[in-house]
Design a protein around this motif. Structure first.
Motif, short mmCIF file in Angstrom:
data_model
loop_
_atom_site.label_atom_id
_atom_site.label_comp_id
_atom_site.label_asym_id
_atom_site.label_seq_id
_atom_site.Cartn_x
_atom_site.Cartn_y
_atom_site.Cartn_z
N LEU A 1 0.83 -1.20 0.00
CA LEU A 1 0.00 0.00 0.00
C LEU A 1 0.87 1.26 0.00
O LEU A 1 0.55 2.24 -0.69
CB LEU A 1 -0.95 -0.01 1.19
CG LEU A 1 -1.95 -1.17 1.24
CD1 LEU A 1 -2.82 -1.06 2.49
CD2 LEU A 1 -2.80 -1.22 -0.01
N ILE A 2 1.96 1.23 0.74
CA ILE A 2 2.88 2.37 0.75
C ILE A 2 3.47 2.57 -0.65
O ILE A 2 3.56 3.69 -1.15
CB ILE A 2 4.00 2.18 1.78
CG1 ILE A 2 3.43 2.14 3.20
CG2 ILE A 2 5.04 3.29 1.67
CD1 ILE A 2 4.43 1.74 4.26
N ARG A 3 3.85 1.47 -1.28
CA ARG A 3 4.42 1.54 -2.63
C ARG A 3 3.43 2.17 -3.61
O ARG A 3 3.80 3.03 -4.42
CB ARG A 3 4.82 0.14 -3.11
CG ARG A 3 5.49 0.13 -4.47
CD ARG A 3 5.88 -1.27 -4.92
NE ARG A 3 4.82 -2.26 -4.83
CZ ARG A 3 3.84 -2.41 -5.73
NH1 ARG A 3 3.78 -1.62 -6.78
NH2 ARG A 3 2.94 -3.34 -5.58
N ILE A 4 2.16 1.79 -3.53
CA ILE A 4 1.13 2.35 -4.41
C ILE A 4 0.99 3.84 -4.19
O ILE A 4 0.94 4.63 -5.14
CB ILE A 4 -0.22 1.63 -4.19
CG1 ILE A 4 -0.14 0.19 -4.70
CG2 ILE A 4 -1.36 2.37 -4.87
CD1 ILE A 4 -1.29 -0.69 -4.27
N VAL A 5 0.95 4.26 -2.93
CA VAL A 5 0.80 5.68 -2.60
C VAL A 5 1.99 6.48 -3.14
O VAL A 5 1.83 7.52 -3.76
CB VAL A 5 0.64 5.89 -1.08
CG1 VAL A 5 0.76 7.36 -0.71
CG2 VAL A 5 -0.68 5.31 -0.61
N LEU A 6 3.21 5.98 -2.89
CA LEU A 6 4.41 6.69 -3.35
C LEU A 6 4.43 6.79 -4.88
O LEU A 6 4.79 7.82 -5.44
CB LEU A 6 5.67 6.01 -2.83
CG LEU A 6 5.86 6.05 -1.30
CD1 LEU A 6 7.11 5.27 -0.91
CD2 LEU A 6 5.90 7.47 -0.79
N LYS A 7 4.02 5.73 -5.54
CA LYS A 7 3.96 5.74 -7.01
C LYS A 7 2.94 6.76 -7.49
O LYS A 7 3.21 7.52 -8.42
CB LYS A 7 3.60 4.35 -7.53
CG LYS A 7 3.61 4.25 -9.03
CD LYS A 7 3.29 2.83 -9.49
CE LYS A 7 3.26 2.78 -11.01
NZ LYS A 7 2.87 1.45 -11.49
N ASN A 8 1.76 6.81 -6.84
CA ASN A 8 0.73 7.79 -7.20
C ASN A 8 1.23 9.22 -7.06
O ASN A 8 0.82 10.11 -7.81
CB ASN A 8 -0.51 7.62 -6.33
CG ASN A 8 -1.29 6.37 -6.65
OD1 ASN A 8 -1.09 5.72 -7.67
ND2 ASN A 8 -2.19 6.00 -5.75
N LEU A 9 2.10 9.44 -6.08
CA LEU A 9 2.62 10.79 -5.83
C LEU A 9 3.89 11.09 -6.63
O LEU A 9 4.46 12.17 -6.50
CB LEU A 9 2.90 10.97 -4.33
CG LEU A 9 1.66 10.94 -3.43
CD1 LEU A 9 2.06 10.93 -1.97
CD2 LEU A 9 0.75 12.13 -3.73
N GLY A 10 4.35 10.12 -7.42
CA GLY A 10 5.53 10.33 -8.24
C GLY A 10 6.82 10.29 -7.46
O GLY A 10 7.83 10.88 -7.86
#
Length: 99
Positions: free
Chosen positions: A58-67
């Protein structure tokens, strides 16, 4: 086990928290005693800093969404995030006392 809706809600909330944050600190709490973590959470909360454990995916997804580029899966052990919206260094100072 979290359902997809729950995971989506967590990602949405965490995405907003990190977007508005002045600082985000990744911590490894493995090996810490429950009382130490309780004291840490209480002190962080008094400074309006959230401290929560999240799944790495979930952290990985969030960081990816934020670039934000980060290989979160390379981190060993469980991860907790301290997110501060007000003070850039308060979380680091508090966590350093418990490290």
């Amino acid at each position: 086990m979290l359902k997809r809706k729950d995971k989506e809600a967590i990602v949405k909330k965490l995405n907003q928290e990190i977007k508005e944050a002045k600082s985000v600190i990744f911590t490894d709490y493995k090996g810490s005693e429950v009382n130490e973590i309780r004291k840490l959470r209480k002190e962080l909360k008094s400074e309006n800093i959230s401290y929560n454990v999240f799944k790495k995916t979930l952290i990985r997804i969030v960081l990816k969404n934020l670039g934000i580029e980060n290989d979160i899966k390379s981190y060993k052990g469980p991860i907790a995030l301290a997110v501060s919206r007000e003070d850039e260094v308060a979380a680091a100072k508090i966590i350093a006392k418990y490290a």
